[in-house]
Design a protein around this motif. Structure first.
Motif, PDB file in Angstrom:
ATOM      1  N   MET A 140      29.902 -12.451 -61.988  1.00 32.60           N
ATOM      2  CA  MET A 140      31.342 -12.166 -61.952  1.00 32.60           C
ATOM      3  C   MET A 140      31.687 -11.236 -60.777  1.00 32.60           C
ATOM      4  N   LEU A 141      30.821 -10.252 -60.515  1.00 25.78           N
ATOM      5  CA  LEU A 141      31.060  -9.366 -59.381  1.00 25.78           C
ATOM      6  C   LEU A 141      30.975 -10.127 -58.063  1.00 25.78           C
ATOM      7  N   GLU A 142      30.006 -11.053 -57.973  1.00 29.28           N
ATOM      8  CA  GLU A 142      29.883 -11.845 -56.758  1.00 29.28           C
ATOM      9  C   GLU A 142      31.108 -12.700 -56.536  1.00 29.28           C
ATOM     10  N   LEU A 143      31.638 -13.273 -57.614  1.00 32.27           N
ATOM     11  CA  LEU A 143      32.849 -14.083 -57.513  1.00 32.27           C
ATOM     12  C   LEU A 143      34.033 -13.230 -57.074  1.00 32.27           C
ATOM     13  N   LEU A 144      34.101 -12.014 -57.604  1.00 34.20           N
ATOM     14  CA  LEU A 144      35.203 -11.110 -57.217  1.00 34.20           C
ATOM     15  C   LEU A 144      35.127 -10.772 -55.729  1.00 34.20           C
ATOM     16  N   ARG A 145      33.920 -10.508 -55.239  1.00 35.62           N
ATOM     17  CA  ARG A 145      33.765 -10.172 -53.817  1.00 35.62           C
ATOM     18  C   ARG A 145      34.211 -11.327 -52.930  1.00 35.62           C
ATOM     19  N   GLN A 146      33.939 -12.537 -53.403  1.00 33.88           N
ATOM     20  CA  GLN A 146      34.334 -13.706 -52.621  1.00 33.88           C
ATOM     21  C   GLN A 146      35.850 -13.876 -52.558  1.00 33.88           C
ATOM     22  N   ARG A 147      36.514 -13.512 -53.645  1.00 36.68           N
ATOM     23  CA  ARG A 147      37.952 -13.758 -53.717  1.00 36.68           C
ATOM     24  C   ARG A 147      38.787 -12.586 -53.203  1.00 36.68           C
ATOM     25  N   LEU A 148      38.119 -11.474 -53.041  1.00 34.68           N
ATOM     26  CA  LEU A 148      38.847 -10.310 -52.498  1.00 34.68           C
ATOM     27  C   LEU A 148      38.846 -10.367 -50.976  1.00 34.68           C
ATOM     28  N   PRO A 149      39.964 -10.023 -50.339  1.00 37.48           N
ATOM     29  CA  PRO A 149      39.964  -9.933 -48.877  1.00 37.48           C
ATOM     30  C   PRO A 149      39.085  -8.780 -48.422  1.00 37.48           C
ATOM     31  N   ALA A 150      38.475  -8.939 -47.268  1.00 41.66           N
ATOM     32  CA  ALA A 150      37.571  -7.901 -46.766  1.00 41.66           C
ATOM     33  C   ALA A 150      38.378  -6.661 -46.384  1.00 41.66           C
ATOM     34  N   PRO A 151      38.176  -5.540 -47.069  1.00 40.70           N
ATOM     35  CA  PRO A 151      38.927  -4.323 -46.739  1.00 40.70           C
ATOM     36  C   PRO A 151      38.348  -3.632 -45.525  1.00 40.70           C
ATOM     37  N   PRO A 152      39.166  -2.839 -44.818  1.00 39.45           N
ATOM     38  CA  PRO A 152      38.631  -2.048 -43.708  1.00 39.45           C
ATOM     39  C   PRO A 152      37.658  -1.004 -44.215  1.00 39.45           C
ATOM     40  N   SER A 153      36.877  -0.473 -43.299  1.00 35.37           N
ATOM     41  CA  SER A 153      35.832   0.477 -43.680  1.00 35.37           C
ATOM     42  C   SER A 153      36.430   1.677 -44.398  1.00 35.37           C
ATOM     43  N   GLY A 154      35.854   1.982 -45.532  1.00 36.28           N
ATOM     44  CA  GLY A 154      36.305   3.141 -46.320  1.00 36.28           C
ATOM     45  C   GLY A 154      37.502   2.884 -47.172  1.00 36.28           C
ATOM     46  N   ALA A 155      38.199   1.737 -47.018  1.00 35.08           N
ATOM     47  CA  ALA A 155      39.423   1.503 -47.786  1.00 35.08           C
ATOM     48  C   ALA A 155      39.129   1.310 -49.262  1.00 35.08           C
ATOM     49  N   GLU A 156      37.972   0.632 -49.563  1.00 40.13           N
ATOM     50  CA  GLU A 156      37.667   0.346 -50.969  1.00 40.13           C
ATOM     51  C   GLU A 156      37.443   1.631 -51.742  1.00 40.13           C
ATOM     52  N   SER A 157      36.654   2.532 -51.121  1.00 40.02           N
ATOM     53  CA  SER A 157      36.381   3.776 -51.838  1.00 40.02           C
ATOM     54  C   SER A 157      37.637   4.623 -51.961  1.00 40.02           C
ATOM     55  N   ALA A 158      38.505   4.560 -50.929  1.00 38.30           N
ATOM     56  CA  ALA A 158      39.741   5.356 -51.003  1.00 38.30           C
ATOM     57  C   ALA A 158      40.645   4.831 -52.096  1.00 38.30           C
ATOM     58  N   SER A 159      40.792   3.487 -52.179  1.00 38.50           N
ATOM     59  CA  SER A 159      41.699   2.934 -53.179  1.00 38.50           C
ATOM     60  C   SER A 159      41.173   3.146 -54.589  1.00 38.50           C
ATOM     61  N   SER A 160      39.882   3.186 -54.708  1.00 40.67           N
ATOM     62  CA  SER A 160      39.338   3.377 -56.054  1.00 40.67           C
ATOM     63  C   SER A 160      39.596   4.759 -56.588  1.00 40.67           C
ATOM     64  N   LEU A 161      39.920   5.711 -55.676  1.00 44.87           N
ATOM     65  CA  LEU A 161      40.169   7.083 -56.122  1.00 44.87           C
ATOM     66  C   LEU A 161      41.648   7.395 -56.229  1.00 44.87           C
ATOM     67  N   SER A 162      42.506   6.368 -56.061  1.00 50.48           N
ATOM     68  CA  SER A 162      43.940   6.610 -55.978  1.00 50.48           C
ATOM     69  C   SER A 162      44.478   7.279 -57.226  1.00 50.48           C
ATOM     70  N   LEU A 163      44.201   6.733 -58.380  1.00 47.94           N
ATOM     71  CA  LEU A 163      44.714   7.324 -59.617  1.00 47.94           C
ATOM     72  C   LEU A 163      43.595   7.635 -60.611  1.00 47.94           C
ATOM     73  N   MET A 164      42.364   7.678 -60.121  1.00 45.87           N
ATOM     74  CA  MET A 164      41.242   7.958 -61.013  1.00 45.87           C
ATOM     75  C   MET A 164      40.859   9.412 -60.904  1.00 45.87           C
ATOM     76  N   ALA A 165      40.454   9.997 -61.995  1.00 43.44           N
ATOM     77  CA  ALA A 165      40.018  11.390 -61.993  1.00 43.44           C
ATOM     78  C   ALA A 165      38.676  11.512 -61.301  1.00 43.44           C
ATOM     79  N   PRO A 166      38.425  12.597 -60.602  1.00 48.34           N
ATOM     80  CA  PRO A 166      37.143  12.761 -59.922  1.00 48.34           C
ATOM     81  C   PRO A 166      36.015  12.995 -60.918  1.00 48.34           C
ATOM     82  N   THR A 167      34.833  12.798 -60.438  1.00 51.90           N
ATOM     83  CA  THR A 167      33.661  13.060 -61.274  1.00 51.90           C
ATOM     84  C   THR A 167      33.524  14.562 -61.482  1.00 51.90           C
ATOM     85  N   PRO A 168      32.725  14.994 -62.478  1.00 50.07           N
ATOM     86  CA  PRO A 168      32.548  16.446 -62.697  1.00 50.07           C
ATOM     87  C   PRO A 168      32.034  17.159 -61.455  1.00 50.07           C
ATOM     88  N   GLU A 169      31.123  16.521 -60.708  1.00 50.84           N
ATOM     89  CA  GLU A 169      30.617  17.167 -59.497  1.00 50.84           C
ATOM     90  C   GLU A 169      31.722  17.326 -58.453  1.00 50.84           C
TER      91      GLU A 169
END
Length: 835
Positions: free
Chosen positions: A789-818
């Protein structure tokens, strides 16, 4: 014969009209026409038969015969008319020539008459000249005779006046001299153009000699009456001296200035002896005696000499001004010698008495002698007129200072400028450092008293009716600032004002640190002032101590006080810029202090947010630990939702009521809480795994309930329902909608895979592989199932610019304890650096 002639005419006409085929073709191309008359083969008979089909015409001879006869008659008639007109024109020309000749004769006659009139006018003019010739001679003779008589009279008056002037000068008859001298000088002006005549020049020299003798004689009389060295004053002014002053008004201005200078010097000679530097009365503690002495002298002058000097000499004012110059010089000299003995109370006493005396002078005199150049002026004129009369602190002003914006109170009408401001008090300016040091010490003691009073009296009582109470100490601080500013500006508007501004800045920061930041409540032991990183941070799942009602009210009170100080500090900066010299305005800057109060406000809001956020942590932890795969049916909202709503209803109304006077900061509190709670809720939502279909439905119901509560957060528990700010509503809707979309994805069947992945991409606009894997974990899928399922998702998602995926994943998510720990440490270092 007529018919034959007509036929010949027609044939000739037709021959003339016969054109060559080439010419005819060219005409048709240039002028195309469908008219039968324009055709080259035009036949008149056929054309007439076409027009008149009932009457066939075989020939045009009859028609031409009739037409020719008619034309001949017409031509004959026209010839007659032309002949008549020509004969008539011949007659008209002859008439015109006759009329022109008559006109020329009339013009000649008119010229003759005009010449006769002109000749008669010249004769009349010559006759008038002959008649008036003797009269003009008489007029010229009379004019010269009058001028001669007037000049002789002036000469007689001048000669007699000079003789009388010399005699009256020897007899000191100044009263008569004053009137006579002015008359003689006026008469002498008429003889400026006759100075080449020896007798006239001699009289002019005698007048100048008399003026010089009068000046020397009057100065000698004043020296005898008012000797410079210590003789006893005469009992009163004499009429001789009074008349002598009138004469001095007419003489060279230097004579008048010398008289005034000698008289003022003699009048103040006693002052210089009584208040010598080595005398006890010369020190600042007895400065009142100086001003009492001059007041007595002014009264004595008015009684004895007020009528001796002309009013326009302003002698009383000149005496007072010279006294001020002498006093300023003497005080500056003695203060330089005894600088170590100057204390702030003594300095302020002397300054107050001096400014009172300057005010007395402004009420009594106009100050016109300060700019006439006859007396010594100030070495350095006052930097400004007295701008502080309208700002003099009064009990009413101090009462107004307890309200917000005390430095922005309505101004009283500005008092008239005092031209005497600084004429004596300027000598104190070099010693104002004593005053500045005293204010530094007083403000330090005032801050210490505020700290002690806060410890003794404790935090302010909860106030839910009028909002959070502003600490009374801040109003006291700004009242004292107001008093210092007005007092210092009366002393100087130069460098001392800059020094006082530096002191103000120092104690504004101290107030922010010791009174505001230092009294913010803490839940853990801390050795520093304000330590945000240690507040409300406990291990997940443990009970965290909430702020009490009193502590919440205290935080709100400190926030309101900081907001009051921020606004009033801005007004203080504006007032200081109004008071200080224009060249020093750029050195007045309280931006750093305003930033300090802004930091206190942000810290207070953060404490309130953390307290409410921490109160909701146990409920969120309970949510993540529930067995959501075992939920069998969807019921009412879960207990953890009830717990979160309970904490919100307990805290938010208290905070809202205590921040009623600073509504914008309550809105900031709501926004910051939403930005903190929603990501944390989503983080705990991801911890709920595995989740059954029914469990996901229950969580979706709970999420919707929390969303409604958050949307109503600003007015929860309030009798007055207000619409939440749009900025806050947007944050809540965006964050909680994302939580709902996550649960909807969890509820969707994971087969077929393509449909599930497409549904995920459609529902979550910020989709990424990390979030997708967390959703798969919530569904309880095995890792082997997740890989495809993850492989299928990667195929269907447009290729994001470098660092964009990690930035978007932190948009409304709480940071880790560290990450959270690192972020808090950075924030703590930043606050310590600012403080």
């Amino acid at each position: 014969m007529m018919e034959e002639e007509e036929l010949e005419f027609v044939e000739e006409l037709e021959a003339v009209l016969q054109l060559t085929p080439e010419v005819q073709l060219a005409i048709e191309q240039v002028f195309p026409s469908q008219d039968p008359l324009d055709r080259a083969d035009f036949n008149a008979v056929e054309y007439i038969n076409t027009l008149f089909p009932t009457e066939q015409v075989s020939t045009v001879s009859g028609f031409l015969h009739f037409s020719g006869f008619w034309l001949i008659l017409s031509i004959m008639r026209l010839d007659d008319n032309i002949r008549t007109v020509v004969r008539g024109q011949t007659n008209v020309g002859q008439d015109g020539r006759q009329a022109l000749e008559e006109a020329q004769k009339a013009i000649q006659q008119l010229f003759g008459k005009i010449k006769d009139i002109k000749d008669k006018a010249e004769k009349s003019e010559q006759m008038v000249k002959e008649i008036t010739r003797d009269i003009k001679q008489l007029d010229h003779a009379k004019r010269h005779l009058t001028t001669s008589i007037t000049t002789l009279n002036h000469l007689h008056m001048l000669a007699g006046g000079v003789d009388s002037l010399e005699a009256m000068t020897r007899r000191r008859q100044y009263g008569e001299v004053a009137n006579l001298l002015q008359g003689v000088m006026n008469v002498l002006e008429h003889f400026h153009k006759y100075m080449g005549i020896p007798q006239i020049r001699q009289l002019s020299e005698r007048v100048k000699a008399a003026q010089t003798e009068l000046g020397q004689q009057i100065l000698a009389d004043f020296e005898e009456a008012f000797p410079s060295q210590g003789s006893k004053r005469p009992g009163g002014p004499s009429n001789v001296l009074r008349d002598a002053c009138l004469v001095a008004n007419i003489l060279d201005p230097r004579i008048k200035q010398e008289i005034m200078k000698k008289f003022i010097k003699q009048h103040l000679s006693e002052y210089l002896v009584l208040f010598q530097e080595n005398q006890d009365v010369a020190w600042l503690d007895k400065i009142d005696r100086r001003y009492a002495w001059i007041k007595r002298q002014l009264v004595d002058y008015e009684e004895k000499y007020g009528r001796m000097f002309p009013r326009e000499w302003y002698m009383a004012e000149r005496i007072a001004v010279e006294f001020c110059h002498v006093t300023r010089t003497e005080l500056a000299k003695i203060m330089r010698t005894r600088a170590k003995e100057i204390e702030v109370k003594l300095l302020l006493f002397a300054i107050q008495r001096t400014t009172n005396f300057e005010g007395f002078l402004a009420k009594r005199f106009s100050g016109c002698t300060l700019t006439d150049g006859t007396l010594k002026k100030l070495e350095s004129p006052p930097t400004s007129t007295n701008p502080f009369l309208e700002d003099e602190p009064t009990p009413e002003m101090e009462e107004l200072a307890t309200e917000k914006g005390d430095l922005d109170q309505p101004k009283k009408p500005k008092a008239p400028d005092n031209p005497f401001h600084g004429i004596v008090s300027k000598c104190f300016e070099p010693h104002l450092y004593v005053y500045i040091e005293s204010q530094d010490k007083n403000l330090g003691e005032l801050i210490d008293r505020f700290v002690a009073d806060f410890k003794a009296q404790g935090p302010p009582k909860p106030n839910t009716d009028e909002g959070g109470a502003v600490l009374p100490s801040c109003a006291d601080l700004f009242v004292y600032y107001k008093k210092c500013m007005v007092q210092c500006s009366q002393l100087s508007t130069g460098e001392p004002m800059i020094a006082l501004t530096t002191i103000f800045q120092k104690y504004l920061r101290e107030y922010a640190w010791k009174i505001l930041s230092g009294n913010l409540p803490k839940t853990t032991t801390s050795s520093g002032g304000l330590t945000i990183s240690s507040l409300l941070k406990e291990k997940e799942g443990s009970e965290v101590a909430k702020f009490t009602l009193e502590e919440l009210c205290l935080i709100c009170s400190i926030l309101s006080t900081a907001e009051y100080c921020l606004a009033t500090t801005q007004q203080l900066e504006e007032k200081l810029k109004e008071k200080v010299d224009i060249s020093l305005i750029e050195r007045i800057n309280l931006t750093g202090e305003m930033d300090t109060f802004s930091t206190v406000i942000s810290s207070s809001i953060q404490l309130l947010v953390q307290d409410l956020d921490a109160a909701c942590d146990p409920a969120l932890t309970a949510m993540s630990k529930m067995q959501w795969q075992n939920v069998e049916h969807v019921g009412d909202q879960s207990p953890y939702v009830t717990s979160v709503i309970l904490h919100i209803k307990q805290n938010v109304p208290i905070i809202r009521d205590n921040l009623a006077s600073t509504r914008k900061y309550f809105t900031q509190f709501c926004i910051k809480f939403a930005n903190s709670f929603i990501p944390k809720f989503i983080t705990h939502l991801f911890k709920c795994k595995p989740i059954s279909m029914v469990g996901a439905e229950q969580l979706l119901l709970d999420t919707h309930s929390l969303k409604m509560v958050l949307l109503d957060l600003p007015s929860i528990g309030s009798q007055v329902v207000r619409k939440a700010p749009a900025s806050y509503t947007k944050i809540v809707v965006k964050g909680m909608t994302r939580a709902e979309m996550i649960l909807k994805v969890v509820m969707a069947p994971h087969e077929p895979l393509v449909v599930f992945v497409d549904n995920y991409i459609k529902l979550l606009t910020d989709c990424n592989t990390e979030t997708f894997q967390k959703i798969l974990d919530m569904k309880g899928l095995k890792r082997s199932e997740q890989s495809s399922m993850l492989e299928l998702l990667r195929q269907r998602l447009p290729a994001p610019p470098s660092g964009a995926e990690s930035a978007s994943s932190l948009s409304l998510m709480a940071p880790t304890p560290e990450q959270e720990s690192s972020r808090i440490r950075k924030l703590e270092k930043l606050i310590k650096k600012r403080l």
